[in-house]
Design a protein around this motif. Structure first.
Motif, mmCIF file in Angstrom:
data_model
loop_
_atom_site.group_PDB
_atom_site.id
_atom_site.type_symbol
_atom_site.label_atom_id
_atom_site.label_comp_id
_atom_site.label_asym_id
_atom_site.label_seq_id
_atom_site.Cartn_x
_atom_site.Cartn_y
_atom_site.Cartn_z
ATOM 1 N N LYS A 100 0.852 -1.143 -0.155
ATOM 2 C CA LYS A 100 0.033 0.115 0.117
ATOM 3 C C LYS A 100 0.731 1.459 -0.008
ATOM 4 O O LYS A 100 1.902 1.303 0.492
ATOM 5 C CB LYS A 100 -0.974 -0.043 1.374
ATOM 6 C CG LYS A 100 -1.729 -1.085 1.361
ATOM 7 C CD LYS A 100 -2.819 -0.774 0.171
ATOM 8 C CE LYS A 100 -3.906 -2.236 0.436
ATOM 9 N NZ LYS A 100 -4.914 -2.388 -0.561
ATOM 10 N N ARG A 101 0.431 1.853 -0.882
ATOM 11 C CA ARG A 101 1.011 3.516 -0.704
ATOM 12 C C ARG A 101 1.190 4.208 0.625
ATOM 13 O O ARG A 101 -0.226 4.406 1.436
ATOM 14 C CB ARG A 101 0.492 4.311 -1.728
ATOM 15 C CG ARG A 101 1.380 5.637 -2.082
ATOM 16 C CD ARG A 101 0.848 6.313 -3.084
ATOM 17 N NE ARG A 101 1.590 7.649 -3.315
ATOM 18 C CZ ARG A 101 1.446 8.280 -4.456
ATOM 19 N NH1 ARG A 101 0.794 8.013 -5.420
ATOM 20 N NH2 ARG A 101 2.243 9.214 -4.663
ATOM 21 N N VAL A 102 2.286 4.676 1.104
ATOM 22 C CA VAL A 102 2.213 5.329 2.299
ATOM 23 C C VAL A 102 2.564 6.815 2.145
ATOM 24 O O VAL A 102 3.466 7.048 1.390
ATOM 25 C CB VAL A 102 3.137 4.617 3.331
ATOM 26 C CG1 VAL A 102 3.384 5.497 4.579
ATOM 27 C CG2 VAL A 102 2.904 3.088 3.566
ATOM 28 N N ARG A 103 1.699 7.568 2.595
ATOM 29 C CA ARG A 103 2.107 9.311 2.536
ATOM 30 C C ARG A 103 2.464 9.636 3.949
ATOM 31 O O ARG A 103 2.107 9.430 4.950
ATOM 32 C CB ARG A 103 0.643 9.894 2.010
ATOM 33 C CG ARG A 103 0.262 9.277 0.826
ATOM 34 C CD ARG A 103 -0.934 10.035 0.434
ATOM 35 N NE ARG A 103 -1.187 9.518 -0.933
ATOM 36 C CZ ARG A 103 -2.267 10.034 -1.647
ATOM 37 N NH1 ARG A 103 -3.219 10.932 -1.248
ATOM 38 N NH2 ARG A 103 -2.512 9.595 -2.806
ATOM 39 N N LEU A 104 3.329 10.494 3.626
ATOM 40 C CA LEU A 104 3.932 11.150 4.855
ATOM 41 C C LEU A 104 3.044 12.305 5.521
ATOM 42 O O LEU A 104 2.479 13.014 4.581
ATOM 43 C CB LEU A 104 5.349 11.902 4.591
ATOM 44 C CG LEU A 104 6.599 10.952 3.997
ATOM 45 C CD1 LEU A 104 7.640 12.074 3.648
ATOM 46 C CD2 LEU A 104 6.896 10.098 5.185
ATOM 47 N N ARG A 105 2.985 12.145 6.760
ATOM 48 C CA ARG A 105 2.032 13.255 7.144
ATOM 49 C C ARG A 105 2.822 14.595 7.207
ATOM 50 O O ARG A 105 3.627 15.048 7.477
ATOM 51 C CB ARG A 105 1.677 12.737 8.516
ATOM 52 C CG ARG A 105 1.010 11.606 8.876
ATOM 53 C CD ARG A 105 0.792 11.379 10.383
ATOM 54 N NE ARG A 105 -0.187 10.357 10.463
ATOM 55 C CZ ARG A 105 -1.459 10.568 11.073
ATOM 56 N NH1 ARG A 105 -1.923 11.555 11.057
ATOM 57 N NH2 ARG A 105 -2.095 9.273 11.126
ATOM 58 N N ARG A 106 1.870 15.496 6.875
ATOM 59 C CA ARG A 106 2.185 17.164 6.710
ATOM 60 C C ARG A 106 1.316 17.713 7.772
ATOM 61 O O ARG A 106 0.275 17.430 8.121
ATOM 62 C CB ARG A 106 1.971 17.552 5.445
ATOM 63 C CG ARG A 106 2.973 16.907 4.077
ATOM 64 C CD ARG A 106 2.764 17.808 3.001
ATOM 65 N NE ARG A 106 1.946 16.851 1.993
ATOM 66 C CZ ARG A 106 1.572 17.057 0.955
ATOM 67 N NH1 ARG A 106 1.540 18.449 0.603
ATOM 68 N NH2 ARG A 106 0.817 16.205 0.259
#
Length: 112
Positions: A100-106
């Motif tokens: 699964k694609r993991v996005r960095l928290r902004r």
């Protein structure tokens, strides 16, 4: 039928699969007591094309194989080829968490 040794290379496996399909179409034609000319007329091709298909020629269009299956009343079995419901590896990969694609928290930007 004599047992064949497993394919030696990646290139041999698809060729053997097409050869098996051609021989199965030939058997279905013979069981229906159709001549090659009769099948050729039903699918709008020449007898030479039917011969090539039954031999499993990899240069014969897939449409010829599909037309022959239609003429023999076997087209519905073609729906099972690459059926997503039967693709266990594909299903397992689609449910795999590691892919699964993991996005960095902004940080949230509340400035409008």
């Amino acid at each position: 039928m004599a047992k064949r040794p497993p394919p030696q290379s990646v290139d041999e496996a698809p060729i053997e699969a097409v050869t098996r399909l051609g021989s199965r179409i030939r058997l279905a034609r013979l069981r229906r007591k159709l001549r090659q000319e009769d099948l050729a007329a039903k699918i709008g091709r020449t007898r030479a094309t039917v011969i090539a298909m039954e031999r499993g020629s990899s240069t014969t269009e897939i449409g010829v194989y599909a037309s022959a299956l239609w003429a023999l009343g076997l087209l519905q079995e073609l729906d099972l080829v690459a059926d997503p419901g039967l693709d266990r590896d594909g299903q397992a990969l689609s449910f795999s968490v590691s892919d699964k694609r993991v996005r960095l928290r902004r940080p949230l930007n509340n400035k409008f």
